[in-house]
Every structure is written in C-alpha cells, then in structure tokens.
Design a protein around this motif. Sequence first.
Motif, PDB file in Angstrom:
ATOM      1  N   ARG A  78      -6.283   4.262   2.923  1.00 25.86           N
ATOM      2  CA  ARG A  78      -5.846   3.708   1.638  1.00 25.86           C
ATOM      3  C   ARG A  78      -5.935   4.724   0.510  1.00 25.86           C
ATOM      4  O   ARG A  78      -5.169   4.662  -0.448  1.00 25.86           O
ATOM      5  CB  ARG A  78      -6.693   2.477   1.307  1.00 25.86           C
ATOM      6  CG  ARG A  78      -6.329   1.270   2.165  1.00 25.86           C
ATOM      7  CD  ARG A  78      -7.275   0.117   1.921  1.00 25.86           C
ATOM      8  NE  ARG A  78      -6.870  -1.065   2.682  1.00 25.86           N
ATOM      9  CZ  ARG A  78      -7.679  -2.063   3.000  1.00 25.86           C
ATOM     10  NH1 ARG A  78      -8.950  -2.023   2.607  1.00 25.86           N
ATOM     11  NH2 ARG A  78      -7.239  -3.089   3.704  1.00 25.86           N
ATOM     12  N   SER A  79      -6.851   5.681   0.634  1.00 21.65           N
ATOM     13  CA  SER A  79      -7.001   6.681  -0.421  1.00 21.65           C
ATOM     14  C   SER A  79      -6.025   7.838  -0.288  1.00 21.65           C
ATOM     15  O   SER A  79      -5.775   8.548  -1.254  1.00 21.65           O
ATOM     16  CB  SER A  79      -8.432   7.226  -0.419  1.00 21.65           C
ATOM     17  OG  SER A  79      -8.676   8.012   0.744  1.00 21.65           O
ATOM     18  N   MET A  80      -5.449   8.033   0.908  1.00 17.22           N
ATOM     19  CA  MET A  80      -4.608   9.207   1.129  1.00 17.22           C
ATOM     20  C   MET A  80      -3.123   8.898   1.166  1.00 17.22           C
ATOM     21  O   MET A  80      -2.303   9.797   1.259  1.00 17.22           O
ATOM     22  CB  MET A  80      -5.019   9.915   2.426  1.00 17.22           C
ATOM     23  CG  MET A  80      -4.902   9.109   3.693  1.00 17.22           C
ATOM     24  SD  MET A  80      -5.743   9.840   5.142  1.00 17.22           S
ATOM     25  CE  MET A  80      -4.695  11.206   5.553  1.00 17.22           C
ATOM     26  N   THR A  81      -2.735   7.629   1.071  1.00 15.04           N
ATOM     27  CA  THR A  81      -1.310   7.315   1.127  1.00 15.04           C
ATOM     28  C   THR A  81      -0.998   6.124   0.231  1.00 15.04           C
ATOM     29  O   THR A  81      -1.867   5.572  -0.418  1.00 15.04           O
ATOM     30  CB  THR A  81      -0.857   7.048   2.569  1.00 15.04           C
ATOM     31  OG1 THR A  81       0.568   6.918   2.602  1.00 15.04           O
ATOM     32  CG2 THR A  81      -1.481   5.782   3.122  1.00 15.04           C
ATOM     33  N   ASN A  82       0.301   5.750   0.228  1.00 15.99           N
ATOM     34  CA  ASN A  82       0.781   4.644  -0.607  1.00 15.99           C
ATOM     35  C   ASN A  82       1.920   3.952   0.121  1.00 15.99           C
ATOM     36  O   ASN A  82       2.052   4.064   1.331  1.00 15.99           O
ATOM     37  CB  ASN A  82       1.239   5.180  -1.970  1.00 15.99           C
ATOM     38  CG  ASN A  82       2.226   6.331  -1.819  1.00 15.99           C
ATOM     39  OD1 ASN A  82       2.961   6.415  -0.838  1.00 15.99           O
ATOM     40  ND2 ASN A  82       2.232   7.223  -2.793  1.00 15.99           N
TER      41      ASN A  82
END
Length: 362
Positions: A78-82
């Motif tokens: 969740r922190s590295m993509t969208n």
Amino acid sequence: NSTRVLAKFDHLSTFNRYLSETGVIKEVDSRSSITLFIPPNAVLDPVIASVGANNLLVIADILRYHCVLQYLEIKEIRSMTNATGIVLATLYQTTGKPTGEYGFVNVSVSHGGLIHLGVPGAASNATVVKNVTQHPYDMSYMELDHPLMPMDLGIDQGAAPSVNNLTAALKAKGNFNTFLGLLASTGVDKSLRSMSAVTLLAPDDDAFKALPPNALAELSQAQKIALLQFHAIATYFTMGSLRSVATPLPTVASSRIGGFELNVSTAGGKGVSFVTGLNRADVTDTELDTPPVAVYAVNRVLLPPEIFALAPAGAPGPALSVAPSLAPELSPAPTPGPSSSPSPSPSPSPSPSPESAPSPSP
C-alpha cells in the motif's frame, strides 16, 4: 520449506500439492525472498481441470506466475503503489518463455485500500483477500480471490535458446575483452551458463580503462567474483521491462551474501541506467536479446558499495579504494541459482549519493 508452511491450510492444498508435483517448489525454496499469492482450492481447481490435471508444464507456469520475486507485506504494498500500480517480476519471467511484459504482474491499490493483481496493461483480475502468514523477510504468503493466468502458456521450456549464447555475442563484438577475460579467469562464465535465465550487464573495454589504476588489482579473487556477479541478474529482462520494473533488483551476487542490489533509472529520456550508490552506468547497446538471455553493453563498470569506497572530493590518496569494512572475504562462488531480493540486513551506507558522488570514470 513452503510446502510444510502451506500444509497447515487445507483450503490451499491444491496450490501446495502442485508446487511439489511440478517441481516448482525447488525454484521457490531456492529464493532468498519471495511472495506467493495463492488462490484457494475452490477457484484453482476449475483452472487445473481446464488445462488438464496431468499437464504439469502448463500448471507449473501458472504457479510461477503467482510467485513474485521479492518479499512483500500488505502494508508495504500500500505504501509503494496506487491505483495505477507497479510492475513486479514473477518466477514465470525467469523461464524466459513469456513475451513482452507477460512474465510480470501489475500490483495496484484501489481507493478503498484493496490490493489488486493482473497482467500489465490489462484489467486486474484478482484481489488479495488476506495475509496467510509471513516469515520476515524471506517468505510471504497471501490469499487471492481468483487465480492469475499468464500469457504464452504451454511453450516447451526445452525449446528456449541456450545461455551458452551469452559470451559468444560479446566475443563477436571484439570490444569486451577485459570483461570476458575476467569472466573466464574467475569461472563466473561457467556458473552463468548453468542458469536457466540471465540478464548480463557488460562493461566494454573503455569502461575498464576508465577505472583508477590498480582498482581491480587490489581485489581478492573472491571479490572479483562478487564484482562480476554484480553485473548479472538471474532473470531475463527485455529493455521495455527494465523501464518499468520495481527496484532495487537483486543480482547474482545477492543470492550468495546479500546486498549487491542495483537500482534502475530511466530519468532523462528513454534510456536505461543502473545506479549502485557509488556510480551510474548507462546502457549503450543491446548485444543479445533472445529469451531467456539478454546482454546489454554499459559504459561503466558498476561499483558495489559492498566492495568499493569513494574518497571525499579533494581528499589525498586514490579516488577509489577497496573499503575494508565493506569488503569481507567472500567464500568461493558456488554455481548460482536464480536470485531474488535478499533478506534485509544491516548494510553499509555508501558515502555519497549516486547524484552527488564524484564519478571515478570520465
């Protein structure tokens, strides 16, 4: 062993059973870090029935496509993509069989925080249901609501071109003599040819001439081996897939002792560069691109901070040196298997950043 871990979860038994029957479990367990996205029996069994329960070649590739070559957790994803997503290499890509980006999986996160997976460029067709279990930072297991279906299924792996083509392409060009000589004198050329897939970054003769005097002479044989393995990735990458792959990338050296990772940069245009923390090398040409082998010429020798250190600007002494605290005596190189992201462990921080570091080459 992943089969022992998954044996505790009855609803994942089909995936677990075929890991053993296809032999894919050996590939999974050879990795220093990996994430398995596992569909439960209720949705995987119909897929197995449709391709044939005895069609182990195809089933093996389906399983490989569910194995991402790095350790991931839900919070990290969740922190590295969208919603657009990132492209990650799978175990299927290491076979050299998929074309284009079909050996990669796109991982995206919707506004509600759900994690979705699918073929790059297509609509996502699977969603992470929950964590199964994790063994930080080596093995991660997550459950999917639907199976992932890779493209190009059913190709006979034995028909893939041999990795023996790897050095022949460089010999034909005539300007990689130093690199070829080092590969031969260390035995790294033989270990690379034993791999199922490889991407080789080959510095030309001018790149070696640009190194400070005695930069290589001060290295032990084991350090030379690690330096050469730092120029090899145990996965087949096209130029297009390098432009979109998540980094850092583990190298063949990573599978032996950890660290030794490369970042990929596409800043400044359509070209591809590799960044080590000490210097940057640009891809200048494609010497060979025949799955499962890719060989790219680079204009600098890639300097791993695990071996080298740069002197501060204006400091007396050589600009480049072997860093004693960063260069442990490495054990003789075994025949390497495919590599993946090593377990995170404390590693020395390079002095300057790639952008600000004085380059040891012109």
